[in-house]
Write a protein that holds these residues in place. Structure first.
Motif, short mmCIF file in Angstrom:
data_model
loop_
_atom_site.label_atom_id
_atom_site.label_comp_id
_atom_site.label_asym_id
_atom_site.label_seq_id
_atom_site.Cartn_x
_atom_site.Cartn_y
_atom_site.Cartn_z
N HIS A 1 0.84 -1.20 0.00
CA HIS A 1 0.00 0.00 0.00
C HIS A 1 0.88 1.25 0.00
O HIS A 1 1.60 1.51 0.96
N ILE A 2 0.80 2.01 -1.08
CA ILE A 2 1.42 3.34 -1.14
C ILE A 2 0.27 4.34 -1.21
O ILE A 2 -0.63 4.20 -2.04
N SER A 3 0.28 5.33 -0.35
CA SER A 3 -0.93 6.14 -0.12
C SER A 3 -0.98 7.43 -0.93
O SER A 3 -1.70 8.36 -0.59
N GLU A 4 -0.22 7.46 -2.01
CA GLU A 4 -0.18 8.64 -2.87
C GLU A 4 -0.89 8.32 -4.17
O GLU A 4 -0.67 7.23 -4.72
N PRO A 5 -1.76 9.25 -4.67
CA PRO A 5 -2.08 10.59 -4.15
C PRO A 5 -3.14 10.55 -3.05
O PRO A 5 -3.75 9.51 -2.78
N GLY A 6 -3.35 11.70 -2.44
CA GLY A 6 -4.47 11.90 -1.53
C GLY A 6 -4.13 11.69 -0.08
O GLY A 6 -4.65 12.39 0.79
N ARG A 7 -3.26 10.71 0.20
CA ARG A 7 -2.84 10.47 1.58
C ARG A 7 -1.32 10.29 1.63
O ARG A 7 -0.79 9.42 2.31
N SER A 8 -0.61 11.12 0.89
CA SER A 8 0.84 10.98 0.82
C SER A 8 1.50 11.26 2.16
O SER A 8 2.67 10.93 2.36
N HIS A 9 0.74 11.87 3.10
CA HIS A 9 1.28 12.04 4.45
C HIS A 9 1.29 10.71 5.21
O HIS A 9 1.87 10.62 6.29
N TRP A 10 0.66 9.67 4.66
CA TRP A 10 0.77 8.32 5.23
C TRP A 10 2.04 7.65 4.72
O TRP A 10 2.85 7.17 5.48
N GLU A 11 2.16 7.57 3.40
CA GLU A 11 3.34 7.00 2.75
C GLU A 11 3.32 7.48 1.30
O GLU A 11 2.26 7.52 0.67
N GLY A 12 4.49 7.84 0.77
CA GLY A 12 4.58 8.30 -0.61
C GLY A 12 5.44 7.38 -1.44
O GLY A 12 6.12 6.48 -0.93
N TYR A 13 5.42 7.61 -2.77
CA TYR A 13 6.21 6.78 -3.68
C TYR A 13 7.70 6.90 -3.41
O TYR A 13 8.43 5.90 -3.44
N HIS B 1 2.37 -4.08 3.40
CA HIS B 1 2.83 -2.81 3.95
C HIS B 1 1.67 -1.82 3.93
O HIS B 1 1.18 -1.44 2.88
N SER B 2 1.22 -1.41 5.11
CA SER B 2 0.05 -0.53 5.22
C SER B 2 0.29 0.48 6.34
O SER B 2 -0.29 0.38 7.42
N PRO B 3 1.15 1.47 6.08
CA PRO B 3 1.53 2.43 7.12
C PRO B 3 0.52 3.56 7.26
O PRO B 3 -0.38 3.73 6.43
N CYS B 4 0.69 4.33 8.31
CA CYS B 4 -0.14 5.50 8.56
C CYS B 4 0.65 6.46 9.44
O CYS B 4 1.68 6.08 10.01
N PRO B 5 0.21 7.70 9.61
CA PRO B 5 0.88 8.61 10.55
C PRO B 5 0.82 8.07 11.97
O PRO B 5 -0.16 7.41 12.35
N PRO B 6 1.85 8.32 12.78
CA PRO B 6 1.90 7.77 14.14
C PRO B 6 0.68 8.11 14.99
O PRO B 6 0.26 7.30 15.82
N GLU B 7 0.09 9.29 14.76
CA GLU B 7 -1.05 9.67 15.59
C GLU B 7 -2.25 8.76 15.36
O GLU B 7 -3.13 8.62 16.22
N MET B 8 -2.30 8.08 14.19
CA MET B 8 -3.39 7.15 13.94
C MET B 8 -3.19 5.81 14.66
O MET B 8 -4.10 4.99 14.70
N LYS B 9 -2.01 5.62 15.21
CA LYS B 9 -1.74 4.44 16.02
C LYS B 9 -1.88 4.74 17.52
O LYS B 9 -1.59 3.87 18.35
N LEU C 1 15.08 3.03 8.98
CA LEU C 1 13.89 2.94 8.14
C LEU C 1 13.82 4.09 7.15
O LEU C 1 14.11 5.24 7.49
N GLU C 2 13.37 3.77 5.94
CA GLU C 2 13.19 4.79 4.90
C GLU C 2 11.74 5.23 4.77
O GLU C 2 11.44 6.09 3.94
N TYR C 3 10.84 4.66 5.55
CA TYR C 3 9.43 5.04 5.46
C TYR C 3 9.25 6.53 5.77
O TYR C 3 10.09 7.15 6.44
N ARG C 4 8.14 7.07 5.34
CA ARG C 4 7.83 8.47 5.69
C ARG C 4 7.80 8.64 7.20
O ARG C 4 8.26 9.66 7.74
N HIS C 5 7.24 7.66 7.89
CA HIS C 5 7.21 7.69 9.36
C HIS C 5 8.05 6.52 9.85
O HIS C 5 7.77 5.36 9.51
N LYS C 6 9.04 6.79 10.63
CA LYS C 6 10.03 5.78 11.01
C LYS C 6 9.53 4.93 12.18
O LYS C 6 10.09 4.96 13.28
#
Length: 453
Positions: free
Chosen positions: A61-73, A316-324, A404-409
């Motif tokens: 799961h790559i969340s771009e477009p629309g939720r690129s603050h979750w994970e981008g390309y 792979h299904s990441p999200c911003p830390p605040e959603m956890k 980690l290279e993810y948007r959110h480590k």
């Protein structure tokens, strides 16, 4: 002959054996395997390393477009390259709009322009609102379709992904069977899981063990039976996603033995984490189907070695830390894991449990390439794309957040001791990641479309 690249002295994982040999690469393809190659623009000495096909991660799961603050390309595909993945098959959800028609697929292509470190094929979505547009995605080259019979999507967002009811699922299968398309399904009983979850919340049961109890094994088994039978009636090829229980695998195996065209996948987290680990790690290990108990895990290993699972995928299904944040019942369900699939499973399956290297390569690359029609991927064989992962065995390290290279480590694997490392990843003959030198200078990844294979 003069080659672009020669890889020498590595333990090369071929389809039915692993041996120390050399590989010659020309124009991004494997040109020869053997010895006596000497003339090349670049020579890599892979002594002491396992040279395996680059992983084909068939559930990302790559969340771009629309939720690129979750994970981008950019971040997601760099993490994949660092983890030894050379091809991902991207899911049609978590981004906005969901990938359900021609226009939304092209929005995804535009969003990814110049950002792909690895190659990417695409799932289209089968949802409640696109039954009349499924042909658009087929025409544009998606390699399969994904649907949920479990509840999914944010009902307040009109273009988010949606689950299907039995009728919508069946009608979609009938249409996609005509295109000879494959349907991948998330199989959990929606009503029972939702109601059990609500009961638990009302009773104040909000721990990891409570969450697992709210999605019991029988809810997976029932859903797998149902989706299998309807796919059989519709004569549509089926792929069951992230099977978490031996009982669920048994349903797939039974259908396959009866001649049905069905495959299945599972994920590393079901083999290396159990419910007690989930309780210690917290919400970063929440996913659905859930991480189950140790006995379940042990029996999953047995079935993996028996060949009942076709491929391993990250989901792979990441999200911003605040959603956890908050308790387990409240938190977003999804694991950030694609960077850790190859090294963790090499350590656990090959080094600790004795899995043969050819079987490891089939689970991580070959079978997924075959299932989803990626004709040039998944094998170290003459004529295939020169996609490789170099694995350094018996090299202990503790995964740190900064690795980690993810948007959110964040990841449930942070803090884990892993006794193998990814030393190098090569895509079509070009080094895209090296443990000493880092990433290549350019993003050379491409979209892989079904009609252009």
């Amino acid at each position: 002959m003069s080659y672009d690249l020669i890889i020498k002295n590595g333990t090369v994982v071929l389809e039915n054996e692993a041996l120390v040999t050399d590989i010659a690469v020309k124009n991004g393809k494997i040109a020869a395997i053997g010895s006596g190659f000497s003339d090349a623009k670049e020579v890599i000495d892979a002594s002491g390393l396992v040279v395996a096909p680059g992983m084909v991660d068939a559930h990302t799961h790559i969340s771009e477009p629309g939720r690129s603050h979750w994970e981008g390309y950019a971040t997601g595909t760099r993490a994949a390259a660092k983890g030894g993945i050379t091809t991902m098959i991207e899911m049609p959800l978590n981004q906005l709009p969901a990938t359900t028609d021609r226009a939304s697929l092209h929005m995804k292509f535009d969003a990814a322009a110049g950002k792909l470190t690895i190659d990417a094929a695409q799932f289209g979505g089968l949802v409640s609102y696109n039954l009349d547009r499924l042909h658009e995605l087929n025409e544009e080259g998606v390699v399969a379709y994904k649907c949920f019979v479990a509840t999914c999507g944010d009902r307040s967002i009109s273009n988010d992904f949606r689950d299907v009811n039995d009728f919508e699922y069946f009608k979609g299968l009938q249409t996609l069977a005509k295109f000879d398309q494959l349907v991948a399904v998330h199989a959990e009983n929606a009503l029972i899981c939702d109601e059990l979850g609500d009961e638990a919340k009302k009773a104040g049961k909000v721990t990891a063990h409570d969450y697992v109890a709210s999605r019991p094994v029988f809810t997976e088994v029932e859903a797998i039976r149902r989706v299998l039978y309807l796919a059989k009636v519709a004569d549509c090829r089926l792929h069951v996603c992230h099977v978490s229980s031996p009982e669920g695998l048994a349903e797939v195996t039974r259908a396959r033995q009866e001649g049905q065209r069905v495959t299945c996948e599972s994920c590393p987290h079901y083999f290396v984490l159990d419910t007690d680990d989930f309780a210690k790690i917290g919400t970063l290990a929440k996913c659905s189907p859930p991480i189950r108990d140790k006995d379940n895990q042990n029996r999953m290993w047995e079935r993996l070695f028996k060949g009942e699972i076709d491929c391993l995928v990250s989901d792979h299904s990441p999200c911003p830390p605040e959603m956890k944040a908050g308790n387990v019942m409240q938190a977003w369900g999804g694991i950030a894991g694609l960077q850790s699939c190859v090294d963790v499973m090499f350590d656990e399956a090959v080094q600790k449990r004795g899995m043969a290297l050819p079987m490891f390569a089939k689970l991580m690359a070959t079978n997924a390439a075959d299932i989803f029609g990626l004709k040039h991927k998944g094998r170290i064989s003459v004529g295939k794309d020169a996609d490789f992962v170099f694995i350094q065995p018996n090299t202990s390290h503790v995964l740190k957040a900064d690795d980690l290279e993810y948007r959110h480590k964040v990841s449930p694997y942070v803090g884990r001791t892993i006794n193998a490392r990814i030393a190098k990843t090569i895509l079509r003959g070009h080094t895209i990641y090296d443990i000493k030198q880092g990433f290549g200078d350019t993003c050379i990844g491409e979209f892989l479309l079904k009609h252009k294979q």
